[in-house]
Every structure is written in C-alpha cells, then in structure tokens.
Design a protein around this motif. Structure first.
Motif, PDB file in Angstrom:
ATOM      1  N   THR B   9       0.822  -1.209   0.000  1.00 16.70           N
ATOM      2  CA  THR B   9       0.000   0.000   0.000  1.00 16.70           C
ATOM      3  C   THR B   9       0.859   1.262   0.000  1.00 16.70           C
ATOM      4  OG1 THR B   9      -1.631  -1.227   1.274  1.00 16.70           O
ATOM      5  CG2 THR B   9      -1.891   1.183   1.192  1.00 16.70           C
ATOM      6  N   TYR B  10       1.919   1.214   0.792  1.00 13.97           N
ATOM      7  CA  TYR B  10       2.732   2.439   0.948  1.00 13.97           C
ATOM      8  C   TYR B  10       4.089   2.309   0.263  1.00 13.97           C
ATOM      9  CZ  TYR B  10      -0.828   3.638   4.366  1.00 13.97           C
ATOM     10  OH  TYR B  10      -2.023   3.924   4.961  1.00 13.97           O
ATOM     11  N   HIS B  11       4.102   1.507  -0.794  1.00 10.15           N
ATOM     12  CA  HIS B  11       5.413   1.238  -1.397  1.00 10.15           C
ATOM     13  C   HIS B  11       6.070   2.497  -1.953  1.00 10.15           C
ATOM     14  CE1 HIS B  11       2.770   0.931  -4.946  1.00 10.15           C
ATOM     15  NE2 HIS B  11       3.843   1.306  -5.647  1.00 10.15           N
ATOM     16  N   MET B  12       5.265   3.451  -2.403  1.00  9.30           N
ATOM     17  CA  MET B  12       5.864   4.668  -2.953  1.00  9.30           C
ATOM     18  C   MET B  12       6.539   5.493  -1.846  1.00  9.30           C
ATOM     19  SD  MET B  12       5.854   4.668  -6.114  1.00  9.30           S
ATOM     20  CE  MET B  12       6.431   6.339  -6.347  1.00  9.30           C
ATOM     21  N   ALA B  13       5.850   5.567  -0.699  1.00  9.26           N
ATOM     22  CA  ALA B  13       6.445   6.321   0.421  1.00  9.26           C
ATOM     23  C   ALA B  13       7.716   5.643   0.904  1.00  9.26           C
ATOM     24  CB  ALA B  13       5.432   6.428   1.562  1.00  9.26           C
ATOM     25  N   PHE B  14       7.646   4.301   1.014  1.00 11.55           N
ATOM     26  CA  PHE B  14       8.858   3.563   1.409  1.00 11.55           C
ATOM     27  C   PHE B  14       9.964   3.749   0.368  1.00 11.55           C
ATOM     28  CE2 PHE B  14       6.246   0.832   4.325  1.00 11.55           C
ATOM     29  CZ  PHE B  14       7.014   1.030   5.454  1.00 11.55           C
ATOM     30  N   ALA B  15       9.574   3.724  -0.904  1.00 11.07           N
ATOM     31  CA  ALA B  15      10.579   3.837  -1.976  1.00 11.07           C
ATOM     32  C   ALA B  15      11.258   5.202  -1.931  1.00 11.07           C
ATOM     33  CB  ALA B  15       9.917   3.603  -3.338  1.00 11.07           C
ATOM     34  N   ARG B  16      10.449   6.244  -1.682  1.00 13.43           N
ATOM     35  CA  ARG B  16      11.052   7.585  -1.602  1.00 13.43           C
ATOM     36  C   ARG B  16      12.038   7.656  -0.419  1.00 13.43           C
ATOM     37  NH1 ARG B  16       5.909   9.370  -3.332  1.00 13.43           N
ATOM     38  NH2 ARG B  16       5.193   9.548  -1.179  1.00 13.43           N
ATOM     39  N   GLY B  17      11.609   7.099   0.708  1.00 12.85           N
ATOM     40  CA  GLY B  17      12.499   7.090   1.878  1.00 12.85           C
ATOM     41  C   GLY B  17      13.755   6.273   1.626  1.00 12.85           C
ATOM     42  N   LEU B  18      13.533   5.125   0.958  1.00  9.99           N
ATOM     43  CA  LEU B  18      14.680   4.267   0.652  1.00  9.99           C
ATOM     44  C   LEU B  18      15.662   4.982  -0.268  1.00  9.99           C
ATOM     45  CD1 LEU B  18      16.116   1.533   0.701  1.00  9.99           C
ATOM     46  CD2 LEU B  18      14.623   0.787  -1.161  1.00  9.99           C
ATOM     47  N   LEU B  19      15.115   5.720  -1.234  1.00  6.73           N
ATOM     48  CA  LEU B  19      15.981   6.449  -2.165  1.00  6.73           C
ATOM     49  C   LEU B  19      16.848   7.463  -1.413  1.00  6.73           C
ATOM     50  CD1 LEU B  19      16.752   6.927  -5.129  1.00  6.73           C
ATOM     51  CD2 LEU B  19      14.963   8.680  -5.230  1.00  6.73           C
ATOM     52  N   VAL B  20      16.213   8.185  -0.473  1.00  3.94           N
ATOM     53  CA  VAL B  20      16.983   9.173   0.301  1.00  3.94           C
ATOM     54  C   VAL B  20      18.048   8.465   1.139  1.00  3.94           C
ATOM     55  CG1 VAL B  20      16.844  10.946   2.094  1.00  3.94           C
ATOM     56  CG2 VAL B  20      15.077  10.823   0.324  1.00  3.94           C
ATOM     57  N   THR B  21      17.665   7.348   1.751  1.00  7.15           N
ATOM     58  CA  THR B  21      18.653   6.581   2.544  1.00  7.15           C
ATOM     59  C   THR B  21      19.820   6.142   1.667  1.00  7.15           C
ATOM     60  OG1 THR B  21      17.017   5.802   4.126  1.00  7.15           O
ATOM     61  CG2 THR B  21      18.981   4.443   3.868  1.00  7.15           C
ATOM     62  N   LEU B  22      19.503   5.651   0.465  1.00  4.38           N
ATOM     63  CA  LEU B  22      20.571   5.194  -0.426  1.00  4.38           C
ATOM     64  C   LEU B  22      21.436   6.360  -0.893  1.00  4.38           C
ATOM     65  CD1 LEU B  22      18.705   2.485  -2.543  1.00  4.38           C
ATOM     66  CD2 LEU B  22      20.294   2.160  -0.640  1.00  4.38           C
ATOM     67  N   GLN B  23      20.791   7.534  -1.107  1.00  5.21           N
ATOM     68  CA  GLN B  23      21.584   8.712  -1.490  1.00  5.21           C
ATOM     69  C   GLN B  23      22.539   9.109  -0.357  1.00  5.21           C
ATOM     70  OE1 GLN B  23      18.307  11.291  -2.420  1.00  5.21           O
ATOM     71  NE2 GLN B  23      18.543  11.026  -4.639  1.00  5.21           N
ATOM     72  N   LEU B  24      21.993   9.073   0.873  1.00  4.45           N
ATOM     73  CA  LEU B  24      22.850   9.369   2.026  1.00  4.45           C
ATOM     74  C   LEU B  24      24.023   8.398   2.093  1.00  4.45           C
ATOM     75  CD1 LEU B  24      20.701  10.090   5.235  1.00  4.45           C
ATOM     76  CD2 LEU B  24      22.540  11.495   4.304  1.00  4.45           C
ATOM     77  N   CYS B  25      23.689   7.117   1.934  1.00  5.00           N
ATOM     78  CA  CYS B  25      24.732   6.085   2.000  1.00  5.00           C
ATOM     79  C   CYS B  25      25.772   6.300   0.912  1.00  5.00           C
ATOM     80  CB  CYS B  25      24.125   4.694   1.840  1.00  5.00           C
ATOM     81  SG  CYS B  25      23.400   4.088   3.349  1.00  5.00           S
ATOM     82  N   ALA B  26      25.304   6.637  -0.298  1.00  9.02           N
ATOM     83  CA  ALA B  26      26.252   6.815  -1.405  1.00  9.02           C
ATOM     84  C   ALA B  26      27.253   7.908  -1.063  1.00  9.02           C
ATOM     85  CB  ALA B  26      25.493   7.158  -2.685  1.00  9.02           C
ATOM     86  N   VAL B  27      26.753   9.017  -0.537  1.00  4.19           N
ATOM     87  CA  VAL B  27      27.653  10.117  -0.182  1.00  4.19           C
ATOM     88  C   VAL B  27      28.615   9.678   0.922  1.00  4.19           C
ATOM     89  CG1 VAL B  27      27.772  12.442   0.805  1.00  4.19           C
ATOM     90  CG2 VAL B  27      25.988  11.875  -0.859  1.00  4.19           C
ATOM     91  N   ILE B  28      28.042   9.067   1.942  1.00  2.00           N
ATOM     92  CA  ILE B  28      28.861   8.692   3.116  1.00  2.00           C
ATOM     93  C   ILE B  28      29.894   7.641   2.739  1.00  2.00           C
ATOM     94  CG2 ILE B  28      28.751   7.588   5.376  1.00  2.00           C
ATOM     95  CD1 ILE B  28      25.795   8.703   5.466  1.00  2.00           C
ATOM     96  N   TRP B  29      29.470   6.630   1.985  1.00  2.00           N
ATOM     97  CA  TRP B  29      30.388   5.538   1.641  1.00  2.00           C
ATOM     98  C   TRP B  29      31.492   6.027   0.698  1.00  2.00           C
ATOM     99  CZ3 TRP B  29      26.144   1.297   0.461  1.00  2.00           C
ATOM    100  CH2 TRP B  29      25.644   0.817   1.686  1.00  2.00           C
TER     101      TRP B  29
END
Lengths: 232, 221
Positions: B9-29
């Motif tokens: 049901t909330y896959h889009m909201a999770f996906a948006r959050g996941l994208l931000v998390t992955l962007q954060l990780c990309a910068v940090i890593w």
C-alpha cells in the motif's frame, strides 16, 4: 672480489652493537660466524646484506661500496625467516625466482628433491613446521643463484639428517664459487662446514681463523665460550 | 493489515524514503572510502603533519555521541555561522566526517603496523618496488582492512537513521509518517527491520567470511 665489512660500527637504540668489525666473506668459501647471544652477529649480517647502513666504516662488494644494494646477488635468510604468510611455500620460492632465474622450475624441482620438500610445498607458512619453513626460506634464497648468501641460524629447527643435506648443498654451492656466511650455534656443524670461523664477542671480532680455532682457541674468550658450549 | 499489505500500500512512500537513505549512504560511503583511504595513506606517510592530527580528530569524535555531533552541526553551528543548510547536506556531511575518520584509522593502522620483515624479505630476494607493493604489501593490507571497512559501512548505513531526527525524509522517517497515519507499529517497524536485515546481513556476512578466510591466524607455530 669479496664481500667485506671494514671498521663497521652500529648502534641500536643508543647502544653500541658493533664496535669496529672487520670481516671478509670470500667467494667459494663458507665463513661461520659464532659468538654468544647479543654479541652483534645478526646486526653484522644485516649490515653485510646492505639492509642497515653502518654508522661508521663501510661494507664493500668487490672492493667498493655498491651504488645500489646488490640484491639478490647478495641475499640473506634470517632466523625469523620472513616468509610471506599469504603465499604458499612454493609461491614464496617461485615469486622472486621467476624474475631472476630462467631455470627456476627445474631448479625448484632439484631443491625440492634435495631438501625433501615436495610433500609440503603447497602449505602456507603457518601450516608448516619450523624445519619445513627453514628449508623453504633457504630454497627461496638459493634458487636465486646469489654470489653471496648470508644465513642466520638456518639449521636450528632441523634434524641431523636435514642439517647434513643442507651442509652438502652448501658445499656444492661453495665449489661453484658462492660465498656463504653462516651464523650458527651448532659448533659441530661449523667444524664440518667452515673454511673460516669468526668468533664475535661484545660487538667485535675476538678471534678468526680456520676451523682449527674451535679445537685450539688462541684467546681466553673463545676458549671460555667453547668450554661453555662443552667443546673444550 | 499485515506487513506485506503495508509494504504494497505504501510502497511509494517507502521507496522515496529508501531512495533518500541510499543517497545518504552513497555520499557517506564514497566520501569515507575515498577520502578516508587517502587520509589514512597520508597519515602513515606523514605521521606528524597528518597522522597525529587525524588521530586526534578520531579521538575527539569517539568521545562525542553521533546524535550530539549531528544536532550540534544542525543547530548551534549553523546559528553561529548564520547559515541554514539543507538537513540532508548536514546529515551527509556529519556521517561522512565520521566515516572518513573511521576509514582513515583502519587504513593508517594497517599501513603503520605492516610487518617490515616482509618488505625486508622482498628486498633481499630482489623483488622490485612494484612487485613488493603488488604481490606482498597490497594483498596483505587488503586482507587486513576489507573486513573492518565493510563492517564500518554497515554501521554507517544504520547511522543514517539519525538523519530522520533533523527532518531528513529517509526510510525511517517515511516509516514514522506511515505509522502516524495508520498506527501499525508492529508491522511497520518489523518491515523496517526486515529491510535493514536484508541489506546488512549479506554485507556483514561477507565481511565475516572475508575475515575468516583472509585474516586467519597466520602466525607461525
């Protein structure tokens, strides 16, 4: 055409370890270096191997200090062996040999047969016994065909049979013109192997001569050392 | 409503959050691994000019909780400087600094502690500098640093959750928002936990496998 130390002084941690050592390693001869622990034998070996430059004096090859360290024409096997732990014993031997020796594979087989190494060459150093590691470290040096090889206690973990085989090998190499410096506490080994024996004490050469000095020491210090070793 | 229903049901909201998390990780890593490795190499090559300051920074940062450091950079530091910085940038910079210092510590330690006798053996057997680096130093150093580096990157992934506390819309904040709408904390946080397990466990497992495989006891008996 010799490997030679002239008036070599070396201090480690502010303490004088070598105090004006003169020694000549002749090609085609086995020179045994003996002396009590801490007298500077290994420090002298490192200087002769062009690893630690002396504080004073000089180490020369063929009469002059070499422009560049002449490795592996002059090579060494250390008491701690320094085998590379991520490589098998075979790889430890072959890695430097491939670059230096076009007959490395054949020489490897010959050394493996002579030193009874075939059954453990594919072990890593930490999987091998002390004697196996010593044989591999010696093979790593000898396969390079050096002009001078400096050996620090290379038979300490070997049984009598293996020691005898290494003595035979060193004798063959001597006949082919290789100069050998052998630090050893095994005085019986020195008596059989050496063309020349050098006794060091407190950072100096206290006595030197043929292997006969082990039976008829000229200095009280060597006599005391041999008496302590139970040979006099 | 079960876990899967919520995810669907909330896959889009999770996906948006996941994208931000992955962007954060990309910068940090990326920042951590590239700049941290460079800082670690420089720290071992120039111990006084780089090594000691780097160790001092690491020592000080180890004494400050991550959350305090993040909040300090987000509020007081920006107030003192009279600037307003996007929370994503603040979070990325904060965690990148921690990762850079952590990676530098690991790399510098491996280089400084590298047993010199292996280089001595390479020299007297006539290996070239390049051969010594490629065949002796690099393999041994990589074996030493890769497992702790992987474990550190997993920790950094987990630390991205702190970004939610300064309003970064990463996956934890997305989960909080969804929970605020439907109040199903068991299912939502279970789903979040499963997500982190799915990402973290393979990397942690790989790190542990590499450590077991390559940093086994190589000491001679």
């Amino acid at each position: 055409m010799t490997l030679e130390a002239r008036g070599v002084h070396k201090s480690l941690g502010g303490q004088a370890v070598l105090r004006g050592v003169d020694i000549v390693i002749e090609p085609g001869q086995i020179t045994c270096l003996i002396g009590p622990s801490g007298c500077g034998k290994t420090t002298l070996l490192r200087a002769l191997a062009f690893l630690d430059p002396p504080d004073a004096g000089a180490v020369t090859l063929d009469g002059a200090p070499p422009a560049r360290p002449p490795w592996p024409d002059v090579t060494a096997v250390f008491q701690s062996l320094f085998l590379w732990p991520h490589l098998t014993l075979r790889e430890n031997i072959m890695l430097p040999a491939r670059r230096r020796n076009p007959n490395a594979q054949a020489d490897m087989r010959g050394l493996a047969a002579l030193l009874d190494m075939e059954h453990f060459l594919d072990k890593h150093p930490n999987q091998a016994s002390g004697g196996q590691r010593q044989r591999a470290a010696l093979a790593r040096a000898l396969i390079l065909g050096p002009r001078y090889v400096l050996l620090d206690e290379i038979t300490s973990a070997l049984d009598l049979e293996q020691s005898a085989k290494i003595l035979t090998k060193l004798t063959h190499l001597r006949e082919r013109g290789m100069g050998v410096l052998l630090i050893t506490h095994a005085l019986a080994f020195a008596r059989r192997a050496a063309d020349r024996v050098v006794f060091m004490d407190a950072g100096r050469v206290a006595e030197a001569g043929g292997p006969g000095i082990l039976d008829r020491p000229a200095t009280p210090r060597l006599a005391a050392f041999l008496e302590g070793a139970g040979l006099c | 409503m079960g876990v899967w229903d919520i995810l669907l049901t909330y896959h889009m909201a999770f996906a948006r959050g996941l994208l931000v998390t992955l962007q954060l990780c990309a910068v940090i890593w990326v920042a951590g691994l590239v700049l941290g490795a460079a800082l670690g190499v420089a720290g071992s090559a120039f111990p006084r000019a780089v090594g000691w300051p780097s160790r001092a920074a690491s020592f000080i940062l180890a004494g400050v909780p991550v959350l305090v450091f993040l909040f300090w950079l987000h509020y007081p530091a920006q107030a003192l400087a009279g600037v307003v910085i996007d929370p994503f940038v603040t979070a990325a910079a904060t965690l990148a600094i921690l990762n850079i210092v952590g990676v530098a510590d690991i790399v510098r330690g491996a280089l400084v502690d590298f047993p010199q006798q292996y280089i001595t053996a390479a020299r007297v057997t006539g290996l070239t500098r390049w051969q010594t680096l490629a065949r002796i130093q690099a393999p041994l150093i990589l074996r030493a640093v890769i497992p702790p580096l992987l474990l550190l990157q997993v920790s950094m992934l987990h630390m991205t959750l702190f970004a939610s506390l300064i309003s970064v819309e990463e996956i934890f904040r997305a989960a909080q928002r969804i929970n605020a709408q439907i109040y199903r904390p068991v299912e939502i946080y279970t789903a979040l936990g499963l997500f982190f397990l799915a990402v973290s466990l393979p990397v942690t497992g790989l790190a542990l496998w590499l450590r077991a495989r390559y940093t086994r006891d190589t000491s001679e008996q």
